[in-house]
Motif scaffolding. Structure first.
Motif, short mmCIF file in Angstrom:
data_model
loop_
_atom_site.label_atom_id
_atom_site.label_comp_id
_atom_site.label_asym_id
_atom_site.label_seq_id
_atom_site.Cartn_x
_atom_site.Cartn_y
_atom_site.Cartn_z
N THR A 278 0.78 -1.23 -0.02
CA THR A 278 -0.02 0.16 0.24
C THR A 278 0.91 1.22 0.17
O THR A 278 2.04 1.20 0.29
CB THR A 278 -1.00 -0.13 1.35
OG1 THR A 278 -0.11 0.29 2.45
CG2 THR A 278 -1.78 -1.16 1.41
N HIS A 279 0.15 2.10 -0.45
CA HIS A 279 0.99 3.62 -0.55
C HIS A 279 0.17 4.73 0.32
O HIS A 279 -1.02 4.85 0.08
CB HIS A 279 1.42 4.11 -2.04
CG HIS A 279 2.04 3.08 -2.88
ND1 HIS A 279 3.17 3.32 -2.60
CD2 HIS A 279 1.79 1.90 -3.49
CE1 HIS A 279 3.91 2.10 -3.63
NE2 HIS A 279 2.75 1.18 -3.81
N SER A 280 0.84 5.60 0.77
CA SER A 280 0.30 6.65 1.73
C SER A 280 0.74 8.01 0.94
O SER A 280 1.64 8.14 -0.09
CB SER A 280 0.68 6.89 2.85
OG SER A 280 2.10 7.32 3.22
N SER B 71 4.34 8.87 -0.10
CA SER B 71 4.75 8.65 -1.67
C SER B 71 3.54 9.18 -2.58
O SER B 71 3.17 10.30 -2.28
CB SER B 71 5.38 7.39 -1.99
OG SER B 71 4.37 6.14 -1.86
N ASP B 72 3.28 8.14 -3.33
CA ASP B 72 2.08 8.75 -4.37
C ASP B 72 0.84 8.13 -4.16
O ASP B 72 -0.02 7.59 -5.11
CB ASP B 72 2.58 8.25 -5.98
CG ASP B 72 2.91 6.82 -5.90
OD1 ASP B 72 2.94 6.22 -4.95
OD2 ASP B 72 3.32 6.40 -6.82
N GLY B 73 0.49 8.04 -2.67
CA GLY B 73 -1.00 7.84 -2.11
C GLY B 73 -1.70 8.85 -1.65
O GLY B 73 -0.82 10.21 -1.75
N ASP C 181 5.52 2.43 0.76
CA ASP C 181 5.81 3.71 0.05
C ASP C 181 7.13 3.35 -0.74
O ASP C 181 7.91 2.78 -0.42
CB ASP C 181 5.79 4.98 0.79
CG ASP C 181 4.44 5.70 1.37
OD1 ASP C 181 3.62 5.55 0.56
OD2 ASP C 181 4.21 5.76 2.17
N HIS C 182 7.09 4.11 -1.86
CA HIS C 182 8.21 4.11 -2.84
C HIS C 182 9.25 4.87 -2.22
O HIS C 182 9.15 6.16 -1.93
CB HIS C 182 7.82 4.90 -4.13
CG HIS C 182 6.80 4.32 -4.80
ND1 HIS C 182 7.03 3.25 -5.64
CD2 HIS C 182 5.50 4.68 -5.08
CE1 HIS C 182 5.85 3.02 -6.15
NE2 HIS C 182 4.80 3.74 -5.92
N ASP C 183 10.58 4.17 -1.97
CA ASP C 183 11.75 5.01 -1.62
C ASP C 183 11.69 5.84 -0.34
O ASP C 183 12.65 6.54 -0.21
CB ASP C 183 12.21 6.00 -2.67
CG ASP C 183 12.61 5.05 -3.89
OD1 ASP C 183 12.76 3.98 -3.86
OD2 ASP C 183 12.38 5.79 -4.92
N PHE D 131 -2.67 -0.34 -3.24
CA PHE D 131 -3.51 0.60 -2.97
C PHE D 131 -2.80 2.18 -3.06
O PHE D 131 -1.70 2.44 -2.50
CB PHE D 131 -4.22 0.49 -1.54
CG PHE D 131 -5.28 1.76 -1.44
CD1 PHE D 131 -6.39 1.52 -1.76
CD2 PHE D 131 -4.82 2.69 -0.49
CE1 PHE D 131 -7.43 2.55 -1.49
CE2 PHE D 131 -5.87 3.72 0.14
CZ PHE D 131 -6.90 3.72 -0.56
N HIS D 132 -3.34 3.12 -3.88
CA HIS D 132 -2.93 4.45 -4.08
C HIS D 132 -4.02 5.49 -3.64
O HIS D 132 -3.70 6.78 -4.08
CB HIS D 132 -2.17 4.57 -5.42
CG HIS D 132 -1.11 4.13 -5.58
ND1 HIS D 132 -0.82 2.72 -5.94
CD2 HIS D 132 0.17 4.66 -5.93
CE1 HIS D 132 0.42 2.40 -5.99
NE2 HIS D 132 1.20 3.65 -6.08
N GLY D 133 -5.21 5.18 -3.23
CA GLY D 133 -5.98 5.93 -3.00
C GLY D 133 -6.68 6.59 -4.20
O GLY D 133 -6.68 6.01 -5.26
ZN ZN Z 1 3.01 4.00 -6.61
#
Ligand code: ZN
Ligand code: AMP
Ligand code: FE
Ligand code: FE
Length: 279
Positions: A7-9, A12-14, A37-39, A247-249
């Motif tokens: 999942t992403h928040s 990053s890109d969520g 999250d990315h990186d 998930f990225h919202g």
């Molecule tokens: Zn992403």
């Protein structure tokens, strides 16, 4: 019970803050969630605090994009030690994103599309800045109908505004993952860009030999048949089946927490198996 291990928040890109993501996980009835999250690990502390309050277990994670041809090789590192050498390497990867993002904005400017670095920074907020943020500005300014279309027309690999960025090579990334106490999982394996069975076999054998532990058989975009095929592949190559929605919202509006676009949950047995494989 079901889990979601990808999942992403907003770090990053969520589009949900780490605390909102944990609350949403509780609403969706998940027993555990990995924030990947990315990186960046910037969301882990906030997610950990909320996790306790809402009664969902938080697995600290990160998603890395590694050097690879012809497609993309993403690895989700679960159970990462936030004080590890790998954690320390993430800042350089984020700097590489910033350089890449400016180069993308220059290419767009040459095409007559103006997005300023300030607009991008404002859209992205606190964390790792990525192409989905640029995509959402392209939609807002009327250059694409949707984020997916903005990728297709401009930002995807091979597109007119595509620029590569600094990445870790697979050997280094998987070695550092292990040193960080992490369990490295091949994310969305279909994006490797391989279609011959022999190439897939060779790649999985090689990745496993350099430290890969798991593979996302239960990826949120996969229907039941695809999951069964990847579970069989995992067994064949001695990899642990993992899974998550990615998930990225609002940045991926059709992808739901827990079930992705498939409506199928990720069984919590996968988490037990991954835990058993921790270094
Ligand atoms: Zn992403
Ligand atoms: P970046 O890490 O900044 O290069 O951006 C990669 C992210 O962009 C991925 O994690 C996806 O969320 C998103 N992405 C990549 N390709 C596409 C695509 N074709 N359509 C929509 N989103 C994409
Ligand atoms: Fe990914
Ligand atoms: Fe992802």
């Amino acid at each position: 019970m079901a889990v979601d291990l990808h999942t992403h928040s907003t770090m990053s890109d969520g589009s949900l803050a780490p605390s909102q993501l944990m609350e949403h996980a509780a609403e969706m009835g998940l027993s555990a969630l990995a924030l990947t999250d990315h990186d960046t690990l910037a969301g882990i502390d906030e997610a950990t605090l909320t996790a306790e309050r809402v009664g969902v277990r938080l697995i600290p994670g990160v998603e890395l994009s590694l050097e690879w041809q012809p497609g993309t090789l993403h690895v989700v590192v679960l159970f990462i030690d936030t004080e590890s050498e790998l954690a320390g390497r993430l800042e350089a990867l984020r700097t590489g994103r910033d350089t890449r993002n400016l180069a993308i904005l220059e290419l767009l400017a040459e095409m007559g599309i103006e997005i300023t670095p300030e607009e991008l920074a404002q859209r992205a907020g606190d964390g790792a800045v990525g192409r989905p943020h640029i995509a959402s500005l392209l939609v807002e300014k009327g250059h694409a109908e949707s984020i997916g279309e903005a990728f297709e027309q401009f930002l995807a690999k091979g597109g007119p505004a595509y620029v590569d960025r600094a990445r870790l090579d697979p050997e280094t990334a998987l070695h550092l993952s292990r040193e960080a106490g992490g369990v490295a999982v091949l994310a969305h394996p279909h994006t490797l860009g391989l279609d011959r069975a022999a190439e897939i076999a060779e790649t999985l054998e090689w990745l496993r030999s350099i430290g890969l532990i798991g593979i996302e058989a239960h990826y949120g975009g996969y229907e039941g048949f695809t999951r069964t095929a990847y579970v069989a592949l995992a067994e064949k190559f001695d990899l642990v089946p993992s899974g998550g929605s990615d998930f990225h919202g609002d940045y991926k509006p059709d992808t739901l927490l827990g079930t992705g676009t498939s409506g199928i949950p990720v069984p919590d047995e996968v988490l037990q198996a991954l835990e058993g494989a921790r270094p």
